[in-house]
Design a protein around this motif. Structure first.
Motif, PDB file in Angstrom:
ATOM      1  N   ASP A 327      -5.868  30.223  55.837  1.00 54.83           N
ATOM      2  CA  ASP A 327      -5.956  31.242  56.754  1.00 54.83           C
ATOM      3  C   ASP A 327      -5.635  30.500  58.225  1.00 54.83           C
ATOM      4  N   THR A 328      -4.468  30.391  58.738  1.00 54.22           N
ATOM      5  CA  THR A 328      -4.102  29.683  59.753  1.00 54.22           C
ATOM      6  C   THR A 328      -4.311  30.397  61.324  1.00 54.22           C
ATOM      7  N   PRO A 329      -4.607  29.695  62.257  1.00 48.74           N
ATOM      8  CA  PRO A 329      -4.715  30.194  63.392  1.00 48.74           C
ATOM      9  C   PRO A 329      -3.429  30.588  64.138  1.00 48.74           C
ATOM     10  N   SER A 330      -3.350  31.661  65.319  1.00 50.94           N
ATOM     11  CA  SER A 330      -2.254  31.720  65.908  1.00 50.94           C
ATOM     12  C   SER A 330      -1.709  30.587  66.867  1.00 50.94           C
ATOM     13  N   ALA A 331      -0.499  30.623  67.483  1.00 49.08           N
ATOM     14  CA  ALA A 331       0.285  29.628  68.066  1.00 49.08           C
ATOM     15  C   ALA A 331       0.789  29.916  69.340  1.00 49.08           C
ATOM     16  N   ALA A 332       0.723  29.480  70.200  1.00 48.29           N
ATOM     17  CA  ALA A 332       1.553  29.624  71.732  1.00 48.29           C
ATOM     18  C   ALA A 332       2.375  28.596  71.946  1.00 48.29           C
ATOM     19  N   LEU A 333       3.938  28.396  72.037  1.00 54.62           N
ATOM     20  CA  LEU A 333       4.207  27.387  72.407  1.00 54.62           C
ATOM     21  C   LEU A 333       5.025  27.399  74.027  1.00 54.62           C
ATOM     22  N   PRO A 334       5.004  26.257  74.483  1.00 51.68           N
ATOM     23  CA  PRO A 334       5.434  26.010  76.031  1.00 51.68           C
ATOM     24  C   PRO A 334       6.734  26.548  76.464  1.00 51.68           C
ATOM     25  N   VAL A 335       6.883  26.972  77.658  1.00 50.48           N
ATOM     26  CA  VAL A 335       8.323  27.328  77.989  1.00 50.48           C
ATOM     27  C   VAL A 335       8.805  26.451  79.053  1.00 50.48           C
ATOM     28  N   ALA A 336       9.921  26.549  79.647  1.00 52.20           N
ATOM     29  CA  ALA A 336      10.409  25.671  80.676  1.00 52.20           C
ATOM     30  C   ALA A 336      11.656  26.381  81.365  1.00 52.20           C
TER      31      ALA A 336
END
Length: 345
Positions: A327-336
């Motif tokens: 059961d994996t957690p959510s992820a938010a990836l950086p932007v530029a």
């Protein structure tokens, strides 16, 4: 007794045996009916499906007969409840699909692409029950947050491409859209712009975070947000062009545009120049995504870059973990921010 069963299922995920008791049939009959077996009488099949739909039941693959072979297929589904005429040939979609297909193929699985232009509340449950795939990647929340939560309540191998929402039950992977909204707005303000239009579907999941980043940054700089500076348009270049054209004709004063996508940004530039104004000297424009459009546009487009390859890889990686029962957690990836000619430093 029926009421007691229903009360129990409100607190616990519905199991196949629960459906069998409610329908007055065997568990094997329920299994065959939900698999679409034509030998089950239509009336019985419809009754079983109605019970399953009412309680949000989807197949729990971990509980299936271990002798049943896997499909070795991942389904990539695109719900378009917010905009049924949007095409999967959109440059952002194409890049994301390509990266995901490569990552899925490297794990010796095939990719099944499903476009759902007019989803109803139960489309995802039906798709999962079709058992055409071992796991599901849903590209974008669209307006399907409730349907995604319903499926995720008792189905693990599913990951959604999009921003994490406060009450979501599903695992999501997306870019930091709020940070992207702040980066774009900060850049425009830093270069002297003060009347910034936001052009895009401001209430759509993911885009809403970009919009909040925009309004928060204005407030941080002591600039009051003017509702007249929101052009709430779909991801449709023609509509964006028409709305920006109409805004200029109405006498609305602005010196910058922050667009929810590169396609919308390019439409805004065309409308600005068609009205006799110049980009960036009269109106600076910043887009979002950093697709091929950003480089091909003239002037080239300043934009917020999403790391599409990283998003696609993370979606696939988390899905395969969930297919293994994790059961994996959510992820938010950086932007530029990528600065080009449409909004130079």
């Amino acid at each position: 007794m029926a009421d007691e069963n229903l009360d129990t299922m409100r607190k616990n995920p519905l199991k196949m045996a629960d459906i069998a008791r409610l329908a007055g049939v065997s568990a094997s009959t329920v299994s065959r009916a939900l698999a679409g077996n034509a030998r089950i009488p239509e009336q019985t099949r419809e009754a079983i499906e109605a019970i399953a739909n009412e309680h949000g039941y989807v197949i729990n693959r971990s509980a299936r007969n271990l002798r049943q072979s896997l499909t070795r297929t991942v389904c990539v589904a695109v719900p378009l409840g917010h905009e049924s005429d949007q095409l999967v040939t959109d440059p952002f979609f194409l890049r994301l699909f390509g990266h995901m297909a490569d990552a899925i193929g490297s794990r010796r699985h095939d990719t099944l692409l499903v476009r759902e232009p007019s989803p109803d509340p139960l489309w995802l449950q039906r798709l999962i029950r079709s058992q055409r795939a071992d796991g599901y990647i849903i590209v974008g929340q669209s307006d399907q947050h409730d349907a995604l939560n319903l499926a995720a309540s008792n189905f693990l191998p599913m990951v959604v491409g999009g921003s994490e929402l406060a009450d979501q039950l599903y695992c999501s992977v997306g870019s930091d859209n709020y940070a992207g909204g702040r980066l774009a707005t900060e850049h425009l303000l830093r270069t002297g712009r003060r009347r910034i239009l936001f052009v895009g579907p401001a209430t759509l999941p993911q885009v809403d975070r970009r919009f909040i980043g925009y309004t928060d940054t204005l407030a941080h700089h002591g600039i009051e947000y003017d509702p007249a500076c929101l052009l709430d348009v779909h991801f449709n270049g023609d509509e964006a062009y028409d709305r920006v054209t109409a805004a200029i004709a109405s006498g609305l004063v602005f010196d910058a545009v922050f667009a929810a996508s590169d396609g919308i940004a390019w439409a805004a530039i065309r409308a600005i120049e068609a009205a006799g104004l110049m980009c960036p000297s009269d109106v600076a424009v910043v887009g979002f995504d950093d697709t091929e459009v950003a480089l091909q546009a003239r002037p080239s487009l300043t934009t917020v870059r999403q790391n599409v390859a990283a998003v696609g890889a993370r979606l696939v990686d988390l899905l395969f973990q969930r297919m293994e029962g994790i059961d994996t957690p959510s992820a938010a990836l950086p932007v530029a921010l990528v600065i080009r000619d449409s909004a130079p430093a």
